[in-house]
Motif scaffolding. Structure first.
Motif, mmCIF file in Angstrom:
data_model
loop_
_atom_site.group_PDB
_atom_site.id
_atom_site.type_symbol
_atom_site.label_atom_id
_atom_site.label_comp_id
_atom_site.label_asym_id
_atom_site.label_seq_id
_atom_site.Cartn_x
_atom_site.Cartn_y
_atom_site.Cartn_z
ATOM 1 N N TRP A 45 -0.781 12.020 2.230
ATOM 2 C CA TRP A 45 -0.016 10.782 2.054
ATOM 3 C C TRP A 45 0.829 10.506 3.290
ATOM 4 N N LEU A 46 1.458 11.529 3.840
ATOM 5 C CA LEU A 46 2.306 11.351 5.012
ATOM 6 C C LEU A 46 1.496 10.844 6.204
ATOM 7 N N ARG A 47 0.320 11.410 6.417
ATOM 8 C CA ARG A 47 -0.504 10.957 7.535
ATOM 9 C C ARG A 47 -0.942 9.508 7.344
ATOM 10 N N MET A 48 -1.276 9.128 6.121
ATOM 11 C CA MET A 48 -1.648 7.746 5.856
ATOM 12 C C MET A 48 -0.451 6.821 6.049
ATOM 13 N N ALA A 49 0.740 7.284 5.641
ATOM 14 C CA ALA A 49 1.937 6.464 5.774
ATOM 15 C C ALA A 49 2.294 6.228 7.235
ATOM 16 N N LEU A 50 2.023 7.208 8.083
ATOM 17 C CA LEU A 50 2.300 7.059 9.509
ATOM 18 C C LEU A 50 1.290 6.143 10.194
ATOM 19 N N ALA A 51 0.088 6.050 9.593
ATOM 20 C CA ALA A 51 -0.968 5.234 10.200
ATOM 21 C C ALA A 51 -0.935 3.787 9.732
ATOM 22 N N ARG A 52 -0.339 3.527 8.572
ATOM 23 C CA ARG A 52 -0.267 2.172 8.051
ATOM 24 C C ARG A 52 0.955 2.070 7.148
ATOM 25 N N LYS A 53 1.131 0.976 6.470
ATOM 26 C CA LYS A 53 2.288 0.780 5.604
ATOM 27 C C LYS A 53 2.316 1.829 4.502
ATOM 28 N N PRO A 54 3.473 2.505 4.298
ATOM 29 C CA PRO A 54 3.540 3.560 3.269
ATOM 30 C C PRO A 54 3.215 3.032 1.874
ATOM 31 N N ASP A 55 2.419 3.796 1.154
ATOM 32 C CA ASP A 55 2.044 3.458 -0.223
ATOM 33 C C ASP A 55 3.035 4.164 -1.155
ATOM 34 N N TRP A 56 4.140 3.484 -1.470
ATOM 35 C CA TRP A 56 5.173 4.135 -2.277
ATOM 36 C C TRP A 56 4.733 4.310 -3.722
ATOM 37 N N ARG A 57 3.915 3.408 -4.210
ATOM 38 C CA ARG A 57 3.383 3.598 -5.567
ATOM 39 C C ARG A 57 2.531 4.861 -5.622
ATOM 40 N N GLY A 58 1.728 5.053 -4.585
ATOM 41 C CA GLY A 58 0.935 6.272 -4.515
ATOM 42 C C GLY A 58 1.803 7.509 -4.390
ATOM 43 N N PHE A 59 2.889 7.400 -3.634
ATOM 44 C CA PHE A 59 3.801 8.529 -3.456
ATOM 45 C C PHE A 59 4.360 9.001 -4.792
ATOM 46 N N PHE A 60 4.874 8.076 -5.586
ATOM 47 C CA PHE A 60 5.460 8.467 -6.865
ATOM 48 C C PHE A 60 4.388 8.888 -7.872
ATOM 49 N N SER A 61 3.191 8.349 -7.714
ATOM 50 C CA SER A 61 2.081 8.803 -8.567
ATOM 51 C C SER A 61 1.732 10.253 -8.249
ATOM 52 N N LEU A 62 1.764 10.603 -6.970
ATOM 53 C CA LEU A 62 1.503 11.992 -6.589
ATOM 54 C C LEU A 62 2.613 12.918 -7.077
ATOM 55 N N ILE A 63 3.849 12.437 -7.090
ATOM 56 C CA ILE A 63 4.938 13.223 -7.677
ATOM 57 C C ILE A 63 4.634 13.524 -9.137
ATOM 58 N N GLY A 64 4.105 12.515 -9.841
ATOM 59 C CA GLY A 64 3.727 12.722 -11.240
ATOM 60 C C GLY A 64 2.617 13.742 -11.395
ATOM 61 N N VAL A 65 1.649 13.721 -10.462
ATOM 62 C CA VAL A 65 0.571 14.716 -10.485
ATOM 63 C C VAL A 65 1.147 16.119 -10.341
ATOM 64 N N GLY A 66 2.102 16.279 -9.422
ATOM 65 C CA GLY A 66 2.713 17.587 -9.234
ATOM 66 C C GLY A 66 3.524 18.035 -10.434
ATOM 67 N N LEU A 67 4.296 17.124 -10.999
ATOM 68 C CA LEU A 67 5.127 17.480 -12.154
ATOM 69 C C LEU A 67 4.268 17.861 -13.362
ATOM 70 N N ALA A 68 3.080 17.268 -13.467
ATOM 71 C CA ALA A 68 2.206 17.575 -14.601
ATOM 72 C C ALA A 68 1.786 19.038 -14.619
ATOM 73 N N GLY A 69 1.785 19.688 -13.463
ATOM 74 C CA GLY A 69 1.365 21.083 -13.409
ATOM 75 C C GLY A 69 2.448 22.081 -13.744
ATOM 76 N N ILE A 70 3.679 21.635 -13.949
ATOM 77 C CA ILE A 70 4.806 22.545 -14.113
ATOM 78 C C ILE A 70 4.778 23.376 -15.406
ATOM 79 N N PRO A 71 4.352 22.839 -16.564
ATOM 80 C CA PRO A 71 4.467 23.621 -17.807
ATOM 81 C C PRO A 71 3.859 25.016 -17.743
ATOM 82 N N GLY A 72 2.678 25.164 -17.162
ATOM 83 C CA GLY A 72 2.030 26.478 -17.111
ATOM 84 C C GLY A 72 2.862 27.509 -16.366
#
Length: 394
Positions: A243-270
């Protein structure tokens, strides 16, 4: 080279499916040959356990399955006469395998190997799917896939020549290689397959192919947290860096950023349940303290991957210099064209390798675990290095 890309992890021509499944079954069959030989060579009056490679760990998996078969849902350390605490919600995969063995009436070792073969098949299928996202040419896909199935290092050569001070990882670190992961146990293969699917889900989400891909990646992240939680570090690192490399190459995708945060948080219970349980149970806490899997030295890792290293470096050079220049030369639209999209995908691959190297250097007791998953992107880069750098010079 062609720039027509595949945009699905499981959708490619039927002829490719037949070829891929054929070689997958050959790979799985090769993992069975030593076991069949061990069973046939067992002397009368003795019993073959069904475990050869890394049998010490294999016996602990049998113990976990036995607990699940008895109806337990929480893991307790059973290799001691000392009394422990309430156990921990961990090793859920093997507890469930034990329950499945009990329901089916099959011996635990049979269910173990059936799960190993099925998870290995899943890993090989998603590996070919991942390769098809990068290579449009069928011949290159096949070469990369064969590298995934069979490539290893040079420990077999340098060891007898006394050029290594310790056994190279291609002899004893199964999570570092696809074939050995499939041969060793089912959870290495399943964890690697889940990692690939979650990475691709995040990739497709960032490519703007729909929010459902983030949801799929989050669900897989949740499962991965219970199967092999160490891989969550790799998942977060790979998608975050991409995501960081894409953000540096073009306009940052903030919706994608927070979606990826959700992907990471989903793995926490285990891992959270594992941590709580192991810290509250004195036996498990002591066991975790001595469970050291430290990163090998640099030379051992280089030897362990052998010719994949120079070919992979050639592939990195092609991605970061040659392909980038090609993309800059043909791209001029606000929306990335096929060449730029290919560059982004290959940057995910180079980022995957870089993130893994960083994780391996971290001062944590389980740093060697991060070798898992590295084999696939390294093989992809090695195939690219061969076709794009070595072959043109020949």
């Amino acid at each position: 080279m062609s720039f027509k890309l595949n945009n699905s992890l499981f959708r490619f021509p039927r002829a490719e499916w037949r070829w891929m499944l054929g070689w997958s079954f050959i790979t799985l069959a090769l993992t069975l040959i030593p076991l069949v030989w061990g069973w046939l060579a067992t002397p009368p009056g003795q019993e073959f356990t069904g475990l050869l490679f890394n049998a010490h760990d294999g016996n602990t998996y049998m113990s976990k399955m036995a607990q699940g078969r008895r109806g337990e849902w929480v893991f307790h350390l059973s290799h001691t006469a000392e009394g422990g605490g309430d156990g921990a919600v961990t090793f859920v995969f093997y507890l469930l395998l034990g329950k499945l063995a009990g329901l089916s009436g099959l011996p635990n070792i049979i269910v173990f190997h059936l799960a190993r073969l099925l998870c290995g098949l899943l890993l090989l299928i998603v590996s070919y799917g991942f390769i098809s996202l990068l290579f449009a040419e069928v011949a290159r896909r096949r070469w990369a896939f064969l590298l995934v199935c069979f490539s290893s290092g040079l420990g077999w050569l340098l060891g007898p020549l006394n050029l290594v001070t310790q056994p190279a990882p291609d002899f004893w670190v199964p999570e570092a290689y696809t074939f050995l992961s499939i041969y060793a146990n089912p959870h290495f293969a399943l964890g690697s397959a889940l990692l690939v699917m979650a990475v691709v889900g995040g990739l497709f989400g960032l490519e703007g192919r729909g929010g459902r891909h983030y949801a799929i990646a989050a669900l897989i992240s949740l499962i991965l947290g219970f199967v092999h939680p160490f891989m969550l570090f790799t998942l977060g690192g790979v998608l975050g860096f991409f995501w960081l490399r894409m953000a540096l190459a073009r306009k940052p995708d903030w919706r994608g950023f927070f979606s990826l945060i959700g992907v990471g948080l989903a793995g926490i219970p285990g891992p959270l349940l594992t941590y709580i349980g192991t810290q509250s149970d004195p036996l498990l806490r002591a066991w975790m303290a001595q469970n050291q899997t430290l990163t090998l030295d640099l030379w051992s890792n280089i030897v362990g991957y052998g010719l994949l290293v120079p070919l992979g470096l050639a592939g990195v050079w092609w991605v970061e210099l040659k392909l980038r220049r090609t993309s800059a030369a043909v791209s001029g639209e606000p929306k990335p064209d096929e060449v730029t999209l290919l560059l982004y995908r290959w940057r995910l691959v180079t980022g995957w390798v870089l993130v893994t190297i960083i994780l391996l250097a971290m001062p944590v007791s389980f740093s060697r675990r991060f070798l898992e998953g590295l084999h696939l992107p390294l093989c992809c880069l090695a195939a690219a290095g061969w076709y794009e750098v070595v072959v043109p010079w020949m």
